[in-house]
Design a protein around this motif. Structure first.
Motif, short mmCIF file in Angstrom:
data_model
loop_
_atom_site.label_atom_id
_atom_site.label_comp_id
_atom_site.label_asym_id
_atom_site.label_seq_id
_atom_site.Cartn_x
_atom_site.Cartn_y
_atom_site.Cartn_z
N GLN A 247 0.82 -1.20 0.00
CA GLN A 247 0.00 0.00 0.00
C GLN A 247 0.86 1.25 0.00
OE1 GLN A 247 -3.23 0.09 -0.38
NE2 GLN A 247 -3.40 2.32 -0.22
N HIS A 248 1.91 1.25 0.81
CA HIS A 248 2.79 2.41 0.86
C HIS A 248 3.50 2.63 -0.48
CE1 HIS A 248 2.10 2.87 5.11
NE2 HIS A 248 2.50 1.62 5.35
N ALA A 249 3.91 1.54 -1.13
CA ALA A 249 4.59 1.67 -2.42
C ALA A 249 3.64 2.22 -3.49
CB ALA A 249 5.14 0.31 -2.86
N ALA A 250 2.38 1.76 -3.47
CA ALA A 250 1.42 2.27 -4.45
C ALA A 250 1.15 3.75 -4.23
CB ALA A 250 0.12 1.47 -4.36
N GLU A 251 1.00 4.17 -2.98
CA GLU A 251 0.78 5.59 -2.70
C GLU A 251 2.01 6.41 -3.04
OE1 GLU A 251 -1.97 7.04 -1.96
OE2 GLU A 251 -3.11 5.18 -1.86
N MET A 252 3.19 5.85 -2.86
CA MET A 252 4.42 6.55 -3.23
C MET A 252 4.46 6.81 -4.74
SD MET A 252 8.37 5.26 -2.81
CE MET A 252 8.08 3.90 -3.96
N GLU A 253 4.10 5.82 -5.53
CA GLU A 253 4.09 6.01 -6.98
C GLU A 253 3.02 7.01 -7.40
OE1 GLU A 253 6.39 4.99 -8.80
OE2 GLU A 253 7.33 3.59 -7.40
N ARG A 254 1.89 7.02 -6.73
CA ARG A 254 0.87 8.02 -7.05
C ARG A 254 1.38 9.42 -6.73
NH1 ARG A 254 -2.64 4.13 -4.42
NH2 ARG A 254 -3.84 2.99 -5.98
N GLY A 255 2.09 9.56 -5.62
CA GLY A 255 2.66 10.85 -5.29
C GLY A 255 3.69 11.31 -6.31
N VAL A 256 4.52 10.38 -6.77
CA VAL A 256 5.51 10.73 -7.80
C VAL A 256 4.82 11.15 -9.08
CG1 VAL A 256 7.32 9.76 -9.27
CG2 VAL A 256 7.32 9.26 -6.82
N ALA A 257 3.78 10.42 -9.47
CA ALA A 257 3.06 10.77 -10.70
C ALA A 257 2.36 12.12 -10.56
CB ALA A 257 2.04 9.68 -11.02
N ALA A 258 1.79 12.40 -9.39
CA ALA A 258 1.13 13.69 -9.19
C ALA A 258 2.13 14.83 -9.23
CB ALA A 258 0.39 13.68 -7.85
N ALA A 259 3.29 14.64 -8.62
CA ALA A 259 4.32 15.68 -8.65
C ALA A 259 4.81 15.92 -10.07
CB ALA A 259 5.47 15.29 -7.74
N ALA A 260 5.00 14.84 -10.84
CA ALA A 260 5.46 14.99 -12.22
C ALA A 260 4.40 15.69 -13.08
CB ALA A 260 5.80 13.62 -12.80
N ALA A 261 3.13 15.32 -12.88
CA ALA A 261 2.07 15.96 -13.68
C ALA A 261 1.96 17.45 -13.37
CB ALA A 261 0.75 15.25 -13.42
N GLU A 262 2.09 17.80 -12.11
CA GLU A 262 2.01 19.22 -11.75
C GLU A 262 3.18 20.01 -12.33
OE1 GLU A 262 -0.21 20.99 -10.25
OE2 GLU A 262 -1.61 19.38 -9.77
#
Length: 624
Positions: A247-262
């Protein structure tokens, strides 16, 4: 810009927080492994200081020390497996900088505009997607060399092994998209190198990839046949840790994707909205090209060498047929992204061969039974051969069933294979022509197989045995699967089942693809980075049903009769695949008439179609 920077920072902070959670799980696992050793140290220290003395304490020291040694040894082995196991890597076509300097320059400029580290290299994948992939594991390349970063430039005098991820680009994007659209699509992908460079995120990703690779290593029993209990234990521990941090790894990847998209919103935002439409269109064209055009060629032992160029032709054809796509044709006047490559044809050929391996499971090297084919040769090399091969197989099965040929004394070969034979068999009442016995089928088979190719029959099996097995399979399938995928007429169902069994025998008799070897330098080649035994990794379609097989074979026989008696030609339709050209026009009304014959036993629509086009079903056709 301030809002974009704040949004990017929020996403990066969330990703780092999740990365720390993953690292804490790793720390707890280490603490659990060290706990028996700590207890043993306390007991030994108490004994040497004369505080914990006596027979009971001596026994406790011995037991705890032995347990600590076993736990430390097991933890060391598990840690070694996690660190040394080869993580999964996507099959790609590597692109060197001297082969695409303009593409590397575009990516470098994009990274500078985004203020992120540039990717270490670029590779292409035969799919409509793009991502960053970490390939810093020693198993993914040659030993580390002291060299400068390939794309980052002269950022400093420090020499190190390249640690930035590899940028993987979907090859259809390069041929269909324009340069500006490609830049806009790659912006959020390249922006992901920023959060990925953070030490905590990188360490968490390495840990998760190592666990995943350890699970795969433990599950591969061929690697450790003598140590299966140890492999089972390693796999259990790795799976436990992987579930704990999933779960932590999935949320980490979502955070990375959100930061990259922004962060990427500051670069070509308006163009990216338009480019996303091209992504969906390219995906639809690529899927259609693979399933309708490439798959028939792969089944015939030919692989189209210009699949990416075929995407452009398919989507251009779509723009001519669909009024909603008329605006896309005007884009073709702009500079395509494939111009960023020095030799687009060579890259397209490599990507096309990789696509054939991934989606069909073909060999890695060309040979007599696995050769490239150009689009101009596709009708003759693929369509004509496919139809005549299917027609030959259909008549072989009819011979095995003991179906009598309808001789025509007016032709040179009165006993040759004809379309009339197929029509009569599929339309005659079952009560007038009962199924032959095994002995009759075996006796009828040698007299007719001289007209067709019999190489697909296994030489070590007795024909009578094969016929008996196929008859049993046909009867079982007709009784156990009376669904919509099975023809309703008993004789039609039996013919369809025998065709399916014959095709299965041919597939089983085909020689396996040779195992890839190592490169001349001694390093593992690209095939060593992924499991070639699992090919195809992404099968395009499920196995064809018996009704679909029979329909395809009857259609092939009709097309052969049209070519041999009415001057029709095989053709290629970019959206529908093999097609019959009658007078230079596509015969689009053939399919429903064949279905009427196969499903309902009604030959009248097909006979009327044959009569209108001047096709003579009683004339023998040429088979393979």
């Amino acid at each position: 810009m301030t809002g974009i920077a704040m949004g990017s920072e929020v996403g990066a902070q969330a990703a780092r927080a999740r990365a720390l959670a993953v690292l804490r799980i790793r720390g707890r696992a280490l603490a659990v492994a060290l706990l028996p050793a700590a207890a043993a140290v306390i007991l030994v220290a108490g004994g040497t200081s004369d505080h914990l003395v006596g027979p009971g304490w001596d026994a406790a020291r011995a037991v705890v020390s032995a347990v600590a040694l076993v736990v430390l040894l097991a933890a060391g082995i598990i840690a070694l497996v996690v660190a040394r196991a080869r993580p999964a890597v996507s099959p790609t076509v590597p692109i060197a900088e001297d082969a695409a300097p303009d593409l590397y320059r575009l990516v470098r400029d994009l990274a500078e505009r985004l203020d992120v580290p540039a990717p270490s290299a670029i590779a292409l994948t035969p799919d409509c997607d793009s991502w960053l992939e970490d390939r810093t594991h020693p198993a993914h390349g040659p030993p580390a060399r002291e060299e400068r970063d390939e794309l980052a430039g002269a950022a400093g005098g420090r020499h190190r092994r390249t640690a930035a991820p590899v940028l993987v680009i979907g090859s259809p994007f390069l041929w269909w998209m324009r340069v500006g659209e490609l830049r806009a699509v790659l912006a959020p992908v390249v922006a992901g190198t920023g959060p990925s460079a953070h030490p905590d995120i990188a360490a968490a990703r390495r840990f998760v990839r190592g666990l995943d690779a350890a699970v795969a290593t433990a599950a591969d029993r061929g690697r450790c046949p003598a140590f299966r209990p140890a492999c089972a234990g390693i796999g259990w521990v790795a799976r436990l840790l992987l579930r704990s941090c999933r779960q932590h790894a999935a949320e980490m990847e979502r955070g990375v994707a959100a930061a990259a998209a922004e962060r990427a919103q500051a670069v070509d935002y308006g163009v990216r909205i338009v480019a996303q439409e091209q992504v969906g269109l390219a995906y639809a064209g690529w899927d259609r090209l693979l399933t309708r055009v490439a798959l028939p060629a792969w089944r015939m032992g030919r692989w189209p060498a210009r699949l990416d160029a075929g995407v452009v032709a398919a989507l251009t054809e779509l723009s001519r047929r669909d009024r909603l796509a008329e605006g896309f044709a005007s884009r073709l006047g702009e500079r395509p992204a494939c111009d960023l490559l020095e030799e687009p044809g060579t890259v397209d050929e490599a990507a096309s061969l990789l696509a054939a391996r991934l989606f069909h499971g073909g060999p890695a090297e060309c040979g007599p039974d696995w050769a490239p084919v150009d689009w101009s040769e596709y009708p003759e090399e693929v369509v004509d051969r496919k139809w005549r091969t299917d027609a030959a197989r259909l008549h072989r099965v009819l011979d095995a069933l003991g179906v009598r040929r309808a001789p025509d004394p007016t032709v040179h070969d009165p006993n040759g294979p004809t379309l009339t034979r197929v029509l009569d068999h599929l339309t005659a009442p079952d009560r007038d022509d009962p199924e032959p016995s095994d002995a009759e089928a075996t006796a009828a088979s040698p007299a007719a197989t001289s007209d067709a190719d019999t190489d697909a029959k296994p030489p070590s099996r007795d024909p009578a045995t094969l016929d008996a097995e196929a008859d049993a399979e046909a009867d079982a399938d007709a009784d156990l699967h009376p669904d919509e995928d099975t023809p309703r007429a008993p004789r039609t169902a039996a013919l369809a089942a025998r065709l399916s069994a014959e095709l299965a025998r041919e597939d089983a008799a085909a020689p396996p693809a040779p195992a890839p070897g190592a490169s001349p330098s001694g390093q593992a080649g690209p095939d060593a980075l992924w499991d070639v035994d699992a090919l195809p990794l992404f099968p395009l379609q499920p196995p064809r049903t018996e009704r679909e097989l029979l329909t395809d074979h009857v259609t092939a026989m009709v097309c052969c009769a049209a070519m041999d008696t009415a001057g029709a030609q095989p053709g290629l339709d970019w959206l529908d695949g093999p097609t019959l050209l009658v007078g230079g026009e596509r015969a689009t009304d053939l399919a429903p008439r064949v279905l009427s014959l196969v499903e309902d036993g009604d030959p009248d629509p097909l006979r009327a179609w044959l009569s209108d086009l001047g096709i003579r079903p009683e004339k023998p056709v040429r088979l393979v």
